[in-house]
Design a protein around this motif. Structure first.
Motif, mmCIF file in Angstrom:
data_model
loop_
_atom_site.group_PDB
_atom_site.id
_atom_site.type_symbol
_atom_site.label_atom_id
_atom_site.label_comp_id
_atom_site.label_asym_id
_atom_site.label_seq_id
_atom_site.Cartn_x
_atom_site.Cartn_y
_atom_site.Cartn_z
ATOM 1 N N ARG A 106 -0.440 -8.842 -6.854
ATOM 2 C CA ARG A 106 -0.188 -9.653 -5.659
ATOM 3 C C ARG A 106 -0.271 -11.160 -5.893
ATOM 4 O O ARG A 106 0.619 -11.910 -5.413
ATOM 5 C CB ARG A 106 -1.156 -9.248 -4.525
ATOM 6 N N PRO A 107 -1.256 -11.688 -6.637
ATOM 7 C CA PRO A 107 -1.324 -13.146 -6.814
ATOM 8 C C PRO A 107 -0.098 -13.730 -7.506
ATOM 9 O O PRO A 107 0.224 -14.913 -7.288
ATOM 10 C CB PRO A 107 -2.585 -13.344 -7.663
ATOM 11 N N GLU A 112 8.260 -15.656 -1.122
ATOM 12 C CA GLU A 112 9.564 -15.264 -0.577
ATOM 13 C C GLU A 112 9.903 -13.821 -0.930
ATOM 14 O O GLU A 112 10.529 -13.096 -0.126
ATOM 15 C CB GLU A 112 10.667 -16.208 -1.082
ATOM 16 N N ILE A 113 9.469 -13.363 -2.114
ATOM 17 C CA ILE A 113 9.700 -11.969 -2.506
ATOM 18 C C ILE A 113 8.833 -11.054 -1.648
ATOM 19 O O ILE A 113 9.289 -10.025 -1.139
ATOM 20 C CB ILE A 113 9.371 -11.759 -3.995
ATOM 21 N N SER A 135 0.058 2.600 1.729
ATOM 22 C CA SER A 135 -0.409 1.545 2.621
ATOM 23 C C SER A 135 0.598 0.408 2.623
ATOM 24 O O SER A 135 1.459 0.306 1.739
ATOM 25 C CB SER A 135 -1.769 1.030 2.164
ATOM 26 N N HIS A 136 0.476 -0.471 3.610
ATOM 27 C CA HIS A 136 1.390 -1.618 3.725
ATOM 28 C C HIS A 136 1.425 -2.429 2.438
ATOM 29 O O HIS A 136 2.493 -2.728 1.883
ATOM 30 C CB HIS A 136 0.946 -2.490 4.903
ATOM 31 N N ASP A 137 0.250 -2.785 1.906
ATOM 32 C CA ASP A 137 0.204 -3.671 0.750
ATOM 33 C C ASP A 137 0.733 -3.001 -0.508
ATOM 34 O O ASP A 137 1.435 -3.636 -1.309
ATOM 35 C CB ASP A 137 -1.228 -4.171 0.523
ATOM 36 N N VAL A 138 0.411 -1.720 -0.699
ATOM 37 C CA VAL A 138 0.883 -1.020 -1.896
ATOM 38 C C VAL A 138 2.404 -0.860 -1.845
ATOM 39 O O VAL A 138 3.099 -1.090 -2.837
ATOM 40 C CB VAL A 138 0.190 0.345 -2.045
ATOM 41 N N PHE A 139 2.927 -0.484 -0.683
ATOM 42 C CA PHE A 139 4.378 -0.352 -0.523
ATOM 43 C C PHE A 139 5.060 -1.685 -0.825
ATOM 44 O O PHE A 139 6.048 -1.740 -1.569
ATOM 45 C CB PHE A 139 4.711 0.094 0.901
ATOM 46 N N CYS A 140 4.540 -2.759 -0.268
ATOM 47 C CA CYS A 140 5.156 -4.076 -0.459
ATOM 48 C C CYS A 140 5.042 -4.551 -1.910
ATOM 49 O O CYS A 140 5.935 -5.220 -2.423
ATOM 50 C CB CYS A 140 4.531 -5.095 0.487
ATOM 51 N N ARG A 147 12.160 -5.859 -6.693
ATOM 52 C CA ARG A 147 13.000 -7.039 -6.452
ATOM 53 C C ARG A 147 12.903 -8.031 -7.610
ATOM 54 O O ARG A 147 13.913 -8.622 -8.028
ATOM 55 C CB ARG A 147 12.589 -7.711 -5.139
ATOM 56 N N MET A 148 11.708 -8.204 -8.148
ATOM 57 C CA MET A 148 11.530 -9.144 -9.254
ATOM 58 C C MET A 148 12.246 -8.646 -10.504
ATOM 59 O O MET A 148 12.860 -9.418 -11.236
ATOM 60 C CB MET A 148 10.032 -9.350 -9.509
#
Length: 316
Positions: A106-107, A112-113, A135-140, A147-148
């Motif tokens: 995450r850091p 924008e991604i 969970s929301h954070d793991v999915f994102c 995307r990266m």
């Protein structure tokens, strides 16, 4: 169970990351081909570290431990248009703790991604698409890594769209040959043919394009084992092509290897297991050189092979 008889030994060698090299070669992802060449020459980092470094804009040498594992899953699971589901499968295969991975990744994910991934999370819920119980954070985090990776592989990403468009055009215009980078695509009667650089062709029976642009053909469903009409898309077509092309590169070494005295007794994916006299004349370096020799129709593709000698076959 496979043991060399008295006076013989087994010489084993396999191609290094043949699918990763194959998709880069067919798509024309030049920076990646050079990265393979540098690694083979001993002057570059391994591609899992390179993948992490390019995605997170850090020195690949820093990608050790968990970071290299993140890069590994990105490399092995995302080349065929896979998304969160593919990343989830890869994480399970390589035993990556997704919660821990999310904290690690995450850091380094640009805002924008991350924001685009959050939008996708909300859209998935709104349209009742699967979020795989994450969970929301793991999915994102998984979607952000996807995307990266795609941003760093523009030639491969555009290859998915291009082959899909070319296949649609070929289905709609029979007996016209369409070019798609190193491939030739043509529909003849009830067959769609995708000709590989080797000259061999993949054949799809009864190809169709519906009014929504969805491509389908008839074949055996890999889960039900029943003959039925199946849909396909750019990423899956690229997967078919790359795996077939990789097989052709691999098999190109079969006859030269046997002519050099390496008697083939078994193949395991991209690995030759050969039986030879127990002397120094036949060795793993000799077999690996043959495996890593470019076919005339794959000039410029970086190839590498390595293996071992043994009296009883094993998986490394």
């Amino acid at each position: 169970c496979i043991v060399a008889p008295p006076g013989k030994k087994l010489v084993v060698s396999d191609l290094s990351n043949i699918e990763g090299r194959g998709v880069a070669y067919l798509a024309g992802e030049e920076w990646k081909l050079q990265a393979f060449r540098d690694f083979d020459a001993g002057t570059g980092e391994d591609l899992y570290k390179v993948a992490y470094g390019r995605a997170f804009k850090v020195d690949p040498a820093e990608a050790v431990g968990d970071k290299r594992q993140i890069g590994k899953v990105m490399e092995l699971m995302l080349a065929y248009q896979g998304g969160v589901g593919a990343y989830l499968t890869g994480a399970a295969t390589y035993r990556i703790d997704l919660d821990h991975m999310t904290k690690m990744a995450r850091p380094g994910i640009p805002d924008e991604i991350w924001n685009e991934a959050v939008k996708f999370w909300h859209w998935s819920h709104k349209t009742k698409r699967s979020t795989y119980g994450l969970s929301h954070d793991v999915f994102c985090a998984c979607d952000s890594l996807k995307r990266m990776w795609r941003l760093q592989h523009p030639a491969i990403e555009s290859f998915w769209a291009e082959i899909e468009e070319v296949v649609r055009a070929a289905i709609r215009e029979p007996k016209v040959t369409f070019l798609c980078r190193k491939l030739k695509v043509r529909r003849t009667n009830e067959w769609l043919r995708i000709e590989l650089p080797s000259g061999r062709a993949l054949c799809y029976p009864s190809p169709r394009v519906n009014d929504k642009g969805v491509i389908s053909y008839e074949g055996v469903n890999q889960f039900s084992r029943k003959w039925c009409r199946m849909n396909t898309y750019g990423g899956r077509l690229v997967e078919n092509v790359v795996q077939a092309f990789s097989r052709d590169v691999f098999y190109n070494a079969k006859f030269p290897a046997e002519a050099a005295g390496y008697k083939l007794v078994l193949e395991v994916h991209d690995e030759f297991i050969t039986e030879v006299p127990d002397t120094e004349e036949h060795n793993v370096d000799g077999l690996s050189r043959i495996l890593a020799t470019n076919p005339p129709w794959a000039e410029g593709m970086p190839l590498a092979a390595a293996g071992f000698e043994t009296y009883r076959y094993r998986k490394g």
